[in-house]
Design a protein around this motif. Structure first.
Motif, short mmCIF file in Angstrom:
data_model
loop_
_atom_site.label_atom_id
_atom_site.label_comp_id
_atom_site.label_asym_id
_atom_site.label_seq_id
_atom_site.Cartn_x
_atom_site.Cartn_y
_atom_site.Cartn_z
N GLY A 81 44.14 36.34 40.01
CA GLY A 81 44.30 35.06 40.68
C GLY A 81 44.02 33.89 39.75
O GLY A 81 43.80 34.04 38.54
N PRO A 82 43.98 32.68 40.29
CA PRO A 82 43.76 31.47 39.47
C PRO A 82 42.33 31.36 38.99
O PRO A 82 41.42 32.00 39.52
N LEU A 83 42.14 30.53 37.95
CA LEU A 83 40.79 30.26 37.46
C LEU A 83 39.99 29.53 38.54
O LEU A 83 40.54 28.78 39.35
N LYS A 84 38.65 29.74 38.52
CA LYS A 84 37.79 29.13 39.52
C LYS A 84 36.80 28.16 38.85
O LYS A 84 36.33 28.43 37.74
N PRO A 85 36.43 27.10 39.55
CA PRO A 85 35.46 26.15 38.96
C PRO A 85 34.05 26.69 39.04
O PRO A 85 33.67 27.36 40.00
N LEU A 129 36.84 24.87 35.00
CA LEU A 129 37.59 26.07 35.35
C LEU A 129 37.19 27.22 34.43
O LEU A 129 37.21 27.09 33.20
N THR A 130 36.83 28.35 35.03
CA THR A 130 36.40 29.52 34.26
C THR A 130 37.06 30.77 34.80
O THR A 130 37.54 30.81 35.94
N CYS A 131 37.05 31.82 33.97
CA CYS A 131 37.56 33.13 34.41
C CYS A 131 36.52 33.79 35.30
O CYS A 131 35.34 33.82 34.95
N SER A 132 36.97 34.33 36.41
CA SER A 132 36.05 35.01 37.33
C SER A 132 36.30 36.51 37.38
O SER A 132 35.61 37.23 38.10
N ASP A 185 28.83 30.29 39.08
CA ASP A 185 29.77 30.40 37.95
C ASP A 185 31.12 30.94 38.39
O ASP A 185 31.84 31.55 37.59
N GLY A 186 31.46 30.75 39.66
CA GLY A 186 32.74 31.22 40.16
C GLY A 186 32.80 32.71 40.41
O GLY A 186 33.87 33.24 40.72
N ILE A 187 31.68 33.45 40.28
CA ILE A 187 31.65 34.90 40.54
C ILE A 187 31.06 35.10 41.92
O ILE A 187 29.87 34.86 42.15
N GLU A 188 31.89 35.52 42.88
CA GLU A 188 31.47 35.55 44.27
C GLU A 188 30.34 36.54 44.54
O GLU A 188 29.58 36.38 45.50
#
Length: 538
Positions: free
Chosen positions: A43-47, A53-56, A369-372
């Motif tokens: 999916g798209p990069l997440k803030p 915007l970072t890779c999750s 860090d955008g990691i759920e």
């Protein structure tokens, strides 16, 4: 010429445990690195918290599936290992596992996408299933009673070394740009498997497996090599040979050999004990610490270099705290070690759950860090207490359930089904390992700190179960252990409640020294058997 020193034999064989350790930390050290997150981004990069915007990386469900692929393959490998071990022998089945590991590692190292990574991890898991099931059987069938726990416990120590070594390799390569950051450690996983394959060539086969195949001369030769220091008239060698011979004769006259036998009335009790030993070892919650420790410590406020270094400390603790168990588990006994371990772990799990519930709060939508999976935040002194309780939990597991969960199941079963029985027990370990590896990332997202409460309840249940149902096997020969559940040769233990069974290390030590257990008639026979050796010495 085969090696006869039991410590050298165990040291080589338990490299199979190191494969499991390499696989665990090759994932735990990598899942938070930018190289891994960006290459396997979905999916798209997440803030992140600052809006950058970072890779999750993979989603929680997919990451759970990637991690769980290895224990899923291990479940199947453990079941198949029972057939391999009975047909080809303990030694050859372990070598087969090492070859399969190399194949899986090549695929993982070359992974171009998530499906390829999963396939490689399934193949690696198949190898780990074979080795983790049959290495304890192999060592337990060669080891003397007073050292059996120590030697089989080396399997867990090898696992902890594999975890630590691979974590630091992965930590070092995390500074490399590009996919080499994770491809190098995944490729280096092949080294211990190659060492295991060639190392097994100089080791003897299990004497009990040889006896099952009517290869009695080879059986006697192995017993002489390992226990008699080259003297076939040594009392303990003679006694072991006779016990193996009598048990083989009894088994051939009274039973067939299949997985179905493990659920028959005369076998179901020990099957349930062996299976639950492995199930409970997974339900302790140790997988949360091993696979996903970086998530836990990130929620406790650690980041960057501090996150990886602090995570690695638990692996050092795991290695160091396994040593006392290896040295003294035969003296402590299996039951006290398991009971005290369960009590200690439940205390630290409930403490962590309470700290996170009382002093923490939910992370912003999408996680830290955008990691759920990093769905909870705890800061300040309570976060340090969470880290401390995590380290203490690992220490308790390392000194108790870690090694004993591998030592205990192979001791429970008679020779005719030992390979298949331990395969079934180990497959239970991997089935729950798979479920938990898949469950934990979504659990962190959905129930957050309550994950710790669930595992604390499991530890409470296992304490009760062990107290009432798990008999003591320390200090008994494998043939004597049979007498706890049946009475094939007039052995005295049958019918004794689990909580009344005792560690008989003193009796076992006497057997190893003199070949008799206190009976004067047996003593005279032992002395007579040993007479030629004593005469030669004079």
């Amino acid at each position: 010429m085969a090696v006869g020193n039991i410590y050298v034999i165990a040291a080589i064989a338990v490299i199979g445990g190191g494969l499991f350790g390499f696989d665990i930390s090759s994932m735990s050290a990598i899942i938070n690195t930018d190289a891994y997150l960006c290459y396997f981004q979905q999916g798209p990069l997440k803030p992140d918290e600052n809006g950058v915007l970072t890779c999750s990386g993979p989603t929680a469900d997919v990451q759970g599936g990637i991690t769980a692929a290895m224990p899923g393959g291990s479940w199947l490998g453990a079941l198949v290992s029972g057939f391999l071990s009975d047909i080809f022998g303990r030694k050859t089945s372990i070598q087969i596992g090492s070859v399969i590991w190399c194949i899986g590692s090549i695929i993982i190292c070359a992974s171009q996408n998530i499906p390829m990574l999963i396939v490689g991890r399934v193949i690696n898991g198949f190898s780990v299933g074979i080795c983790s099931a049959q290495v304890p059987v192999y060592i337990s069938e060669l080891a003397p009673p007073t050292k059996r726990g120590r030697l089989v416990g080396l399997q867990q120590w090898a696992i902890t070394w594999g975890i630590m070594i691979m974590f630091y390799i992965s930590y070092g390569t995390s500074y490399i740009d590009g996919t080499a950051a994770f491809r190098i450690p995944w490729g280096l996983q092949m080294i211990p498997a190659i060492l295991l394959f060639f190392g097994m060539m100089i080791l003897p086969e299990s004497p009990r497996w040889l006896a099952r195949k009517d290869r009695w001369e080879e059986c006697m030769s192995v017993l002489t090599l390992v226990h008699g220091k080259g003297d076939p008239t040594a009392p303990f060698v003679i006694r072991e040979y006779e016990e193996i011979k009598n048990m083989c004769e009894f088994e051939r006259n009274n039973a067939d050999v299949s997985y179905l036998e493990l659920i028959k009335p005369n076998m179901i009790n020990r099957t349930h004990v062996g299976v639950f030993t492995q199930i409970w070892s997974q339900l302790t919650g140790m997988n949360v610490m091993m696979y996903y420790i970086t998530y836990v410590f990130a929620m406790a406020g650690l980041e960057g270099n501090n996150l990886l270094v602090s995570s690695s400390i638990q692996y050092v603790i795991n290695v160091v705290m396994t040593v006392p168990a290896i040295i003294w588990v035969d003296r402590w006994g299996r039951r006290p070690t398991l009971l005290l371990g369960a009590a200690g772990m439940l205390a630290f799990l409930f403490a962590n759950g309470g700290l996170m519930a009382s002093y923490g709060h939910p992370a912003p939508p999408g996680g830290l860090d955008g990691i759920e999976q990093q769905s909870w935040i705890v800061r300040g002194p309570p976060s340090k207490a969470v880290i401390a309780c995590t380290y203490l939990f690992v220490a308790v597991y390392a000194i108790s359930w870690g090694p004993v969960s591998w030592v205990y199941p192979p001791e429970l079963f008679p020779l005719r089904v030992r390979g298949k029985a331990n395969a079934l027990c180990t497959s239970s370990n991997w089935a729950f390992n798979f479920a938990l590896a898949y469950f934990v990332p979504p659990a962190f997202v959905n129930i957050q700190w309550k994950v710790y409460i669930i595992f604390g309840v499991f530890c409470t249940a296992m304490f009760i179960h062990v107290f009432f149902m798990f008999p003591e096997t320390a200090g008994k020969t494998l043939e004597d252990v049979e007498g706890i559940f049946t009475n094939p040769m007039g052995i005295k233990y049958v019918g004794t409640p689990a909580w009344e069974t005792k560690n008989e290390r003193g009796r076992a030590a006497m057997l190893e020294r003199t070949g008799y257990d206190g009976d004067e008639e047996k003593r005279a026979e032992a002395v007579e058997e040993a007479a030629p050796k004593n005469t030669r010495a004079l």
